[in-house]
Design an enzyme around this catalytic site. Sequence first.
Site, short mmCIF file in Angstrom:
data_model
loop_
_atom_site.label_atom_id
_atom_site.label_comp_id
_atom_site.label_asym_id
_atom_site.label_seq_id
_atom_site.Cartn_x
_atom_site.Cartn_y
_atom_site.Cartn_z
N ARG A 164 0.87 -1.28 0.01
CA ARG A 164 -0.18 -0.01 -0.07
C ARG A 164 0.80 1.16 0.04
O ARG A 164 0.46 2.31 0.50
CB ARG A 164 -0.84 -0.07 1.37
CG ARG A 164 -1.88 -1.12 1.35
CD ARG A 164 -3.05 -0.96 0.25
NE ARG A 164 -4.05 -1.86 0.46
CZ ARG A 164 -4.20 -2.98 0.15
NH1 ARG A 164 -3.01 -3.86 -0.63
NH2 ARG A 164 -5.30 -3.85 0.13
N SER A 238 -10.47 -0.71 3.34
CA SER A 238 -9.68 -0.77 4.58
C SER A 238 -9.52 0.48 5.14
O SER A 238 -8.56 1.32 4.48
CB SER A 238 -8.78 -1.64 4.26
OG SER A 238 -8.70 -2.81 4.02
N GLU A 334 -4.86 3.72 6.31
CA GLU A 334 -4.53 3.41 4.94
C GLU A 334 -5.14 4.60 4.29
O GLU A 334 -4.44 5.00 3.05
CB GLU A 334 -5.02 2.15 4.49
CG GLU A 334 -4.58 1.78 3.18
CD GLU A 334 -5.46 0.92 2.43
OE1 GLU A 334 -6.31 1.47 1.65
OE2 GLU A 334 -5.54 -0.45 2.71
N1 EPU Z 1 -10.19 -10.65 10.31
C1 EPU Z 1 -10.79 -10.83 11.54
N2 EPU Z 1 -12.17 -9.84 11.68
C2 EPU Z 1 -12.42 -8.84 10.67
C3 EPU Z 1 -11.69 -9.00 9.54
C4 EPU Z 1 -10.66 -9.74 9.39
O1 EPU Z 1 -10.60 -11.61 12.55
O2 EPU Z 1 -13.54 -8.22 10.97
C5 EPU Z 1 -9.00 -11.46 10.24
C6 EPU Z 1 -9.34 -12.91 9.82
O3 EPU Z 1 -8.58 -13.96 10.56
C7 EPU Z 1 -9.25 -13.17 8.23
C8 EPU Z 1 -7.82 -12.14 8.08
O4 EPU Z 1 -8.22 -11.15 8.96
O5 EPU Z 1 -8.96 -14.36 7.94
C9 EPU Z 1 -7.99 -11.52 6.76
O6 EPU Z 1 -8.99 -10.85 6.59
P1 EPU Z 1 -9.51 -10.55 4.91
O7 EPU Z 1 -9.22 -11.46 3.89
O8 EPU Z 1 -11.08 -10.02 4.80
O9 EPU Z 1 -8.53 -9.56 4.76
P2 EPU Z 1 -7.86 -8.25 5.31
O10 EPU Z 1 -6.32 -8.62 5.60
O11 EPU Z 1 -8.49 -7.79 6.64
C10 EPU Z 1 -6.74 -7.22 3.24
C11 EPU Z 1 -6.83 -6.07 2.38
C12 EPU Z 1 -8.22 -5.65 1.53
C13 EPU Z 1 -8.32 -6.89 0.55
C14 EPU Z 1 -8.21 -8.10 1.45
C15 EPU Z 1 -8.19 -9.41 0.58
C16 EPU Z 1 -5.45 -4.22 3.82
C17 EPU Z 1 -5.25 -3.13 4.64
N3 EPU Z 1 -6.51 -4.79 3.31
O12 EPU Z 1 -7.58 -6.99 4.24
O13 EPU Z 1 -7.86 -4.61 0.93
O14 EPU Z 1 -9.50 -6.66 -0.08
O15 EPU Z 1 -6.93 -8.23 2.27
O16 EPU Z 1 -7.16 -9.52 -0.26
O17 EPU Z 1 -4.39 -4.80 3.23
C18 EPU Z 1 -8.67 -2.29 0.73
O18 EPU Z 1 -7.21 -2.11 0.89
O19 EPU Z 1 -9.31 -1.28 0.75
C19 EPU Z 1 -8.92 -3.66 0.96
C20 EPU Z 1 -10.20 -3.81 1.02
#
Ligand code: EPU
Length: 338
Positions: A164, A238, A334
């Site tokens: 990012r 995010s 972010e």
């Molecule tokens: N999780 C929780 N609670 C929540 C959300 C997430 O416990 O409310 C934990 C779970 O363990 C889950 C893990 O976080 O397995 C990963 O969650 P998710 O797959 O939703 O991904 P993320 O790491 O929360 C990132 C990006 C997103 C992108 C997703 C999928 C960042 C800051 N965000 O989110 O990007 O869509 O991965 O690849 O890196 C964005 O940048 O606007 C965005 C939406």
Amino acid sequence: MKLQSDFSLKSYNTFGIDVKAKLFARFESVPELQELLKMPALQQEQKLIIGGGSNLLFTQDFDGVVLQNSIKGIEVLRQDQEHVLVKAGGGEVWHEFVLFTLQHNLGGVENLSLIPGSVGAAPLQNIGAYGVELKDVFYELESVEIATGQVRTFSHQECAFGYRESVFKNALRGRYIVTSVTFRLSRQPELNTSYGAITTTLEEMQVQQPSIHDVSAAVCQIRRSKLPDPAQIGNAGSFFKNPEIPVQLYNQLKEKYPHMPAYPVSEQVVKVPAGWLIEQCGWKGKVIDNYGVHQHQALVLVNYGGASGEKVRQLAYDIIASVEEKFGIRLHPEVNIM
Ligand code: EPU
């Protein structure tokens, strides 16, 4: 290219925050942008360039000129047996560009389906989702230097992409306007379905040998189930980055929180999902008046309608403080807070 004053930005930011810009203009080509930059009335004004306004939180009126990139057009530049270079105008809607690549059977951005925002904004924060980042398909970009109006091309290396991050958020912050981006896409794509949720969704869809179209459909389904549609609920995706912490700290925390997830970054560093940390602090689904934390993804702050940016910012600070107090980990936004 008309210069408008006292202009409402409510429909120009996906959070739907109702603030005004002192001045506002839209540009549809590089020469139009260069003309705007030369206008005496704009010389001394603070400038904010927006695309889809999907990574912004306005906390006050903008005392300067907002320039909206409306440069359209998608064209194939060059191709060989394996790769195709496709150039897209900075003002193209990101997902429209993804649809173009799918229609032409070009692989590379299917995992980035449905990300809100514009093509021109995508390199600034090296957008990423489901195991793919923009840097994986980026070839070069064209920009205009705000101070001189000169056109400059940036190579992959010059963009200094990180998680990012890019040079445009750091050393060259506020100095260039991205007018077009060229991508290197594949005719015989190697699909990236390693991200757990994609594999599961493809299985549910009963797809045996997925195509880029299937992967895109799976990504759209996952996103729609977890992330609020900005057309319905104001948000900027995010709100925080996933923090990177030393493995040593992770191991200590894991003794107290055995279910704490993490992904390796290097031998010494792991990335922890901020959504998990925020959820553990009890914020997930919290509603305060007309804003709050999304019920399906704690990383996303939402405006249910009429919230002030200042209130949303305060919520973000409260979340940062509580995560820091509980885990000793500092979250960083972010989203650009203006
Ligand atoms: N999780 C929780 N609670 C929540 C959300 C997430 O416990 O409310 C934990 C779970 O363990 C889950 C893990 O976080 O397995 C990963 O969650 P998710 O797959 O939703 O991904 P993320 O790491 O929360 C990132 C990006 C997103 C992108 C997703 C999928 C960042 C800051 N965000 O989110 O990007 O869509 O991965 O690849 O890196 C964005 O940048 O606007 C965005 C939406």
